[in-house]
Design a protein around this motif. Sequence first.
Motif, PDB file in Angstrom:
ATOM      1  N   TYR A 173     115.393   5.196 110.366  1.00  0.00           N
ATOM      2  CA  TYR A 173     114.687   5.802 109.867  1.00  0.00           C
ATOM      3  C   TYR A 173     114.290   5.596 108.655  1.00  0.00           C
ATOM      4  O   TYR A 173     115.128   4.752 107.950  1.00  0.00           O
ATOM      5  CB  TYR A 173     115.596   7.519 109.895  1.00  0.00           C
ATOM      6  CG  TYR A 173     116.129   8.054 110.218  1.00  0.00           C
ATOM      7  CD1 TYR A 173     115.411   8.995 111.320  1.00  0.00           C
ATOM      8  CD2 TYR A 173     117.591   7.836 111.014  1.00  0.00           C
ATOM      9  CE1 TYR A 173     115.442  10.332 112.265  1.00  0.00           C
ATOM     10  CE2 TYR A 173     117.976   8.884 112.056  1.00  0.00           C
ATOM     11  CZ  TYR A 173     117.049  10.246 112.929  1.00  0.00           C
ATOM     12  OH  TYR A 173     117.456  10.798 113.743  1.00  0.00           O
ATOM     13  N   CYS A 175     112.309   5.643 105.275  1.00  0.00           N
ATOM     14  CA  CYS A 175     112.254   6.996 104.529  1.00  0.00           C
ATOM     15  C   CYS A 175     111.120   6.143 103.203  1.00  0.00           C
ATOM     16  O   CYS A 175     111.149   5.164 103.236  1.00  0.00           O
ATOM     17  CB  CYS A 175     113.919   7.054 103.602  1.00  0.00           C
ATOM     18  SG  CYS A 175     114.936   7.815 105.000  1.00  0.00           S
ATOM     19  N   LYS A 183     120.120  10.975 101.441  1.00  0.00           N
ATOM     20  CA  LYS A 183     120.475  12.265 102.171  1.00  0.00           C
ATOM     21  C   LYS A 183     119.997  11.863 103.513  1.00  0.00           C
ATOM     22  O   LYS A 183     121.352  12.582 104.141  1.00  0.00           O
ATOM     23  CB  LYS A 183     118.921  13.125 102.399  1.00  0.00           C
ATOM     24  CG  LYS A 183     119.076  14.441 102.602  1.00  0.00           C
ATOM     25  CD  LYS A 183     117.483  15.494 102.133  1.00  0.00           C
ATOM     26  CE  LYS A 183     118.362  16.954 102.567  1.00  0.00           C
ATOM     27  NZ  LYS A 183     117.207  17.590 102.528  1.00  0.00           N
ATOM     28  N   ARG A 184     119.152  10.934 104.131  1.00  0.00           N
ATOM     29  CA  ARG A 184     119.836  10.977 105.445  1.00  0.00           C
ATOM     30  C   ARG A 184     121.058  10.444 106.179  1.00  0.00           C
ATOM     31  O   ARG A 184     121.761  10.360 106.911  1.00  0.00           O
ATOM     32  CB  ARG A 184     118.518  10.200 105.830  1.00  0.00           C
ATOM     33  CG  ARG A 184     118.410   9.810 107.457  1.00  0.00           C
ATOM     34  CD  ARG A 184     118.667  10.621 108.573  1.00  0.00           C
ATOM     35  NE  ARG A 184     116.765  11.081 108.682  1.00  0.00           N
ATOM     36  CZ  ARG A 184     116.513  12.251 109.224  1.00  0.00           C
ATOM     37  NH1 ARG A 184     116.918  12.435 110.095  1.00  0.00           N
ATOM     38  NH2 ARG A 184     115.321  12.476 108.967  1.00  0.00           N
ATOM     39  N   LYS A 185     121.054   9.707 105.137  1.00  0.00           N
ATOM     40  CA  LYS A 185     122.739   8.567 105.582  1.00  0.00           C
ATOM     41  C   LYS A 185     123.419   9.642 104.738  1.00  0.00           C
ATOM     42  O   LYS A 185     124.120   9.700 105.955  1.00  0.00           O
ATOM     43  CB  LYS A 185     122.477   7.850 103.917  1.00  0.00           C
ATOM     44  CG  LYS A 185     123.889   7.435 103.887  1.00  0.00           C
ATOM     45  CD  LYS A 185     125.203   7.406 103.194  1.00  0.00           C
ATOM     46  CE  LYS A 185     124.328   7.834 101.782  1.00  0.00           C
ATOM     47  NZ  LYS A 185     126.208   7.786 100.547  1.00  0.00           N
ATOM     48  N   GLU A 187     123.348  13.013 106.568  1.00  0.00           N
ATOM     49  CA  GLU A 187     123.605  12.992 107.662  1.00  0.00           C
ATOM     50  C   GLU A 187     123.646  12.764 108.657  1.00  0.00           C
ATOM     51  O   GLU A 187     124.918  13.032 109.514  1.00  0.00           O
ATOM     52  CB  GLU A 187     122.247  13.173 108.071  1.00  0.00           C
ATOM     53  CG  GLU A 187     121.751  14.637 107.017  1.00  0.00           C
ATOM     54  CD  GLU A 187     120.281  14.962 106.749  1.00  0.00           C
ATOM     55  OE1 GLU A 187     119.300  14.536 108.117  1.00  0.00           O
ATOM     56  OE2 GLU A 187     119.358  16.030 106.255  1.00  0.00           O
ATOM     57  N   LEU A 188     123.818  11.524 108.356  1.00  0.00           N
ATOM     58  CA  LEU A 188     124.053  10.184 109.583  1.00  0.00           C
ATOM     59  C   LEU A 188     125.921  10.089 109.545  1.00  0.00           C
ATOM     60  O   LEU A 188     126.595   9.854 110.829  1.00  0.00           O
ATOM     61  CB  LEU A 188     122.831   9.654 109.281  1.00  0.00           C
ATOM     62  CG  LEU A 188     122.814   8.918 110.107  1.00  0.00           C
ATOM     63  CD1 LEU A 188     121.568   7.720 109.661  1.00  0.00           C
ATOM     64  CD2 LEU A 188     121.876   9.335 111.583  1.00  0.00           C
TER      65      LEU A 188
END
Length: 212
Positions: A173, A175, A183-185, A187-188
């Motif tokens: 991703y 960003c 935030k994406r981290k 989630e992953l």
Amino acid sequence: MARKRPMTTEELFNRINGILKEKGRLPDILDYGLATHSPVPITNYEYGLKNKLDYGGNEGRTTSGGRWLCADRSGAETYLDMWIEYTADGKRCVSGLGTFKTLRTDDKAMHIMAALLADFIIEEYAYVNANLDDFTWGARHPGDVGSAPTGVERRGVDVHVIEESGEKSKWGYSCGTMKAALKRKDELLMKYNKVIVRDNATRKERIYENGG
């Protein structure tokens, strides 16, 4: 040596064309393989590689709804067009890469051109994933070179999964901010054990572990 500016659509076509030539994958039936005359910089790897393989007239392709209009193939050629598609400001954008052409229109020639298409897709995918840094400039979309006074600069933050083999995933991703990347981290890490976050401006990377 790190690139100073993004690769253009013209450069990408020529690079993949060169790889195919080195590997002996360019068919002898080709009349030419020409890159676009209207190149744009590719500032983000989040684009779709598209193509069209079809017959065309020798005075230029006469099409209606994407089809060549003729009862037979006399005086025709076979074309393979390559381009990229991406979304910019909510709109679908298209930028050409290049075109391959052969003067032959028999069935065997069409199969040969289809094989060339497959080889181009395979090599483009491998090249971009092996050189993601050259396609990571923090812009919102390919063609958006930003407005940094000192030229185009790498910006944004990339997030990738560390696979069981220990290698960074080929998918990831891009960003716009570190906050969005973290935030994406998070989630992953709910699905994967390790995630790597890369600040493209400083090129610094940090690995986060599930539960760490």
